[in-house]
Structures are given as structure tokens and as C-alpha cells.
Design an enzyme around this catalytic site. Sequence first.
Site, PDB file in Angstrom:
ATOM      1  N   LYS A  44     -26.134 -22.997  -2.359  1.00 67.54           N
ATOM      2  CA  LYS A  44     -25.206 -23.266  -1.248  1.00 67.54           C
ATOM      3  C   LYS A  44     -24.775 -21.928  -0.653  1.00 67.54           C
ATOM      4  CE  LYS A  44     -20.917 -25.942  -0.384  1.00 67.54           C
ATOM      5  NZ  LYS A  44     -19.888 -26.799  -1.022  1.00 67.54           N
ATOM      6  N   SER A 119     -19.147 -31.265   1.108  1.00 67.86           N
ATOM      7  CA  SER A 119     -19.580 -30.148   1.921  1.00 67.86           C
ATOM      8  C   SER A 119     -20.931 -29.560   1.489  1.00 67.86           C
ATOM      9  CB  SER A 119     -18.539 -29.026   1.867  1.00 67.86           C
ATOM     10  OG  SER A 119     -18.399 -28.510   0.560  1.00 67.86           O
ATOM     11  N   SER A 143     -17.186 -32.570  -3.209  1.00 68.57           N
ATOM     12  CA  SER A 143     -18.233 -31.976  -2.364  1.00 68.57           C
ATOM     13  C   SER A 143     -19.618 -31.871  -2.988  1.00 68.57           C
ATOM     14  CB  SER A 143     -17.814 -30.582  -1.899  1.00 68.57           C
ATOM     15  OG  SER A 143     -16.928 -30.672  -0.827  1.00 68.57           O
TER      16      SER A 143
END
Lengths: 453, 97
Positions: A44, A119, A143
Site C-alpha cells: 500500500k 482504504s 480498511s
Amino acid sequence: MDANKSIERLHQIQQQTNACITIFEKPVQHKKEGKLSNWSVAIKDNFVMKDVLTTAGSTILSNYIGVYDATVLTKLADEGVSYVAKTALDELGMGGSGLTCFTGPTKNPLDLKRQAGGSSSGSAAVMAANAVDLALGSDTGDSVRKPASYCGVVGVKPTYGRISRYGVIPYASSLDHVGYFTHNVMDSVKALEVMAGFDLKDPTTLIQQLPAISNVITGDLKGKKIAIFKNVIDHIDKVETKQLFEQVIDACKQQGALVSEVVMDEKLLKTMLPTYYILANCEATANHANLVGINFGLAQDGEDIYDIMKKSRTHGFNEMIRRRFVIGSFGLKDENQEELYVKAQKIRRLLVDQLSKALADVDVLIAPASSDVAPLLESDDADRLSNKHLISENHMVLGNFSGFPSMTIPMGNINSLPIGLNINAKAMDEQTMFDVALGLEKVINYKKVKGEV
Amino acid sequence: MKTFNKEDILVLANELQFTLNDNEIKNIEKEFEVLLVQLQLMNEIDTSDTKKMVYPFDAPIAYLRTDKSDHVLSVEDALKNAPKTKDGYVIVPKVVK
């Protein structure tokens, strides 16, 4: 999987999914041998990586090159992984849709008209597209676990402090966890065994060591005490979701699990989301006060430093981020702090007490990870005052309030789209969580959806 | 009950070092309306005997690291991402003109 093939696959899906911010020209591997050699890993883009663009999905960091490695990246590299990409995320990790990254929305490879969730949207998407073996994410509200549900993969948020956050661009420090995605439960155990551990560079890491789990757990559900989170089920209106969940429960009983129901204080549960909203935004507005475009980040020209900061921050943050900072800042004002921030911190304790009580006499607490499959990209905001939204859609935030380990595994498909099952255990007890997850994985025997790309 | 008007929003935005256009201000006001209803739910919870929870675990870290420098960022690295630098400093517009 072969890292070069992994990169090839990422390029193949990028145009349609927008899952990556950077796809590496060639795999980055520091060591050939190790427990995870041959693992291809996506990161990420809020994990700082030396000499690599690290944007946190925000315009203000869209030119930021990492000058050191996050601890977790070093740990994985020491065990032979190959890094292949940095993935898209909601700006600064603040969102649940995957639509707010500065590079544009992430699309779900299983159905390109739908969200991958957020996210950690890009990490979930590259997993759904079978492009990597492991994808790192971060989980402040849900997330990792929510996108895992939407993408049909395993998503883990271990105990707070289990994995070092050194080098992870923060959102809300008291809630932030490093999390990750894998294709199956055993892989998630192996990955945690490598990533876990105390880190002098992160004083919030746990001193208690993670025990060896992979050669201990059997996935035998016989005698396992499994509690159903009844409030969550009660407010789900999707019949198919309930049916899939009931099938899981029936299968658990057949395997000899001892199934019970837990009902928490409903009035208190309805405060989960506003409590989260206050805590997260208050902490975020303070954490991101350093993003000003002076010493790093995308700067705008200005007459003096205040002018530079103002222009850089206005240009550098999307509207949603600035909105959340205003609300966070409002909650931290001297005259509001007691009524908002401190009130939220107190309710947090009451909520965690409820969860502790629910888990006191059982091994795990389970519920559907989401009430429905992945929403459409242009999906309207839900009714934010409904019980479905306040409880069933957002219950996994309890894992962040408490710091207790929590994970999602695929529960089944509804009209060829996946939906996940959430499993929660007591603090530090990842072993029991994984053991039950392994058993559930066997009885569910999930059939992966063939994606669109 | 808390209130929140356009002026408050502008003061906060100014303190936060960014600007908001009229549309963005309207959106914050709308967001706040929902938040107010949600806050009402929080106000209904009695927390008079509850201690605040700041972090998940009340496990104080009790260690002292050895008194030597550790993971130091070099000046070169520290300045690598700065828009303008000179002789080891970040350059900003002149304060005194």
C-alpha cells in the site's frame, strides 16, 4: 509466484482497475533465500520505501521519495520476498471506497463497475486479480477487512502493536494497524510470523512475542466456542447474506463447534461510528499538520511561508480531507474537547468493555464483514443514520477501538460477487483466531470468482 | 448542543492553513448536520464514571534504550524532498525584506 509474472499481470490489469500507483520495472528482492522466498508482494502506498515514490494517495505527497524503509518492509525483505508494486489507497487512508486516491478510483477486478473497498483498495484489487501472494495494507476502521470482503480474499488486522508501524504514514495513531491480504489462512499465518515483533523504532509495538502458530493450528472446530454477533445480523436486510451466514453456522455445528449468540447494548453500538469519526478525525488533523510543502511534499509558490503552506495544503488535499480536518480540528478546540474528543474516548472504553465481555467465555465472535457485496462505483451515500449503517456496516471498527485481532475470510458469493466473514478474538490471541479461521475456511470451501480482467 | 456556522468553519480552515470555496463550506455544514444527530446518540450515553481510553492497551513500555544515536537521517536524505535547498538549509521566501 514468479515476481516477473506478477509484474506482467499488474500491467495487464492496471488500465482497467487503476490498482497501482507504481509498478516496479523489475522485482525488488534483497535476499533470495528465506521463509517467504518466491512470494510476490504489493505494498500500500502509505508504507515508506527507500528511493521509491511514497504518496499515501495524496497530491501533497505525490512527489515524495522515501528516504528509509518501513520496518515491516525490511522484515519481509529479510525473508526473501520480492516487491513488485505500490498500490492505490483512499487519500491518506481516510476513506472506505477506494475512490479518493489522487490517481483516480480503484475498480474491483471482479466487476469493474464496482468499488474494491477502501482504504486499502489497490492492495485488495491486486489480490483479487491474483497478481501477488501478499499485499500490505493498513487498517484504522476496517480498511483491510472490508475490502477483503468485497474482493474475496483473506484480510487480517492483528493485535494493536503486533506489527511495527515505523515508516507507515499515519492516519489516527490510536487506531492505526498494519494489516495485510493473502489468498488463504495459512499464508496469512506465515506472513504474520515474519512481520510481527517488537520494534525499538515504534514504542507502541508489543513486547509479548507472537507464538509459533503455523505448525500448531489444525483448524479443528470441535469444541470451539463461536459466538454470533447478533446485533449485526439483526440489521442486515440482504437475505442472501443472512443465508450464507446461516450456512456457515450450520457447518460449524456439524463440525462440533459450540455456537452461541451475543447481544451487545444496542444504544451503545449506535455510537460506534460517530465515536470513530471524532477520534479518527481529531487524530488525523494533528498527524497531518506536518504536510505543508515546505520541507517535503508538493509545494505551491507563495509570497511567504504561510502563503506557501496555505496554497500547498489547499491544492494538496482533496475536499473530503479538508472537510475531515475541519471537523477534527473543531473536536480538538479547547471549548469542545471535553464534549467531543474526550466523550468519544470514554465511549470507546465502554464499547471495548462490551467486546471484552462478549469474548470472555468464547473463542471467537463472528459476523458478516459487510451487509452486502461491493457497492457500485457511483453508489450514493448510505443512509448514515440507519441501524444498518451504524451497526451492520461498520461493526469492525470495534477491532480498532480494542486493538483485538480481527480478520475477514471469504464467506461465499452472491450473484458471482464475494462477501466476507469477520472473525474476532481476544487481545494477543491471533492463534485462536487463525485456528478457527482455518476451520471455517475448510467448511466454507470458497469458490473464487473469475474476474473481469 | 454544539453549533457550527460559516464563520467558525473559515476560522478553522485558516488555522489549518488551507482555504475552502463556498461549495466546500456548504458540504461541511451538511456533514455537520449529520454529525450533530450522531452526536446526540453519544450524548445519551452516561460516561460520568468512565475513564477515557486513549490507546488500546494500558501496557506502559518500560525500557530505556542505550544512550547512543540510532537511525539517524543524513542531511542529504533529510533535504532530498525539500523543494528548494542551499548549503544544508531549506530555502523559503525572505521574512525580513
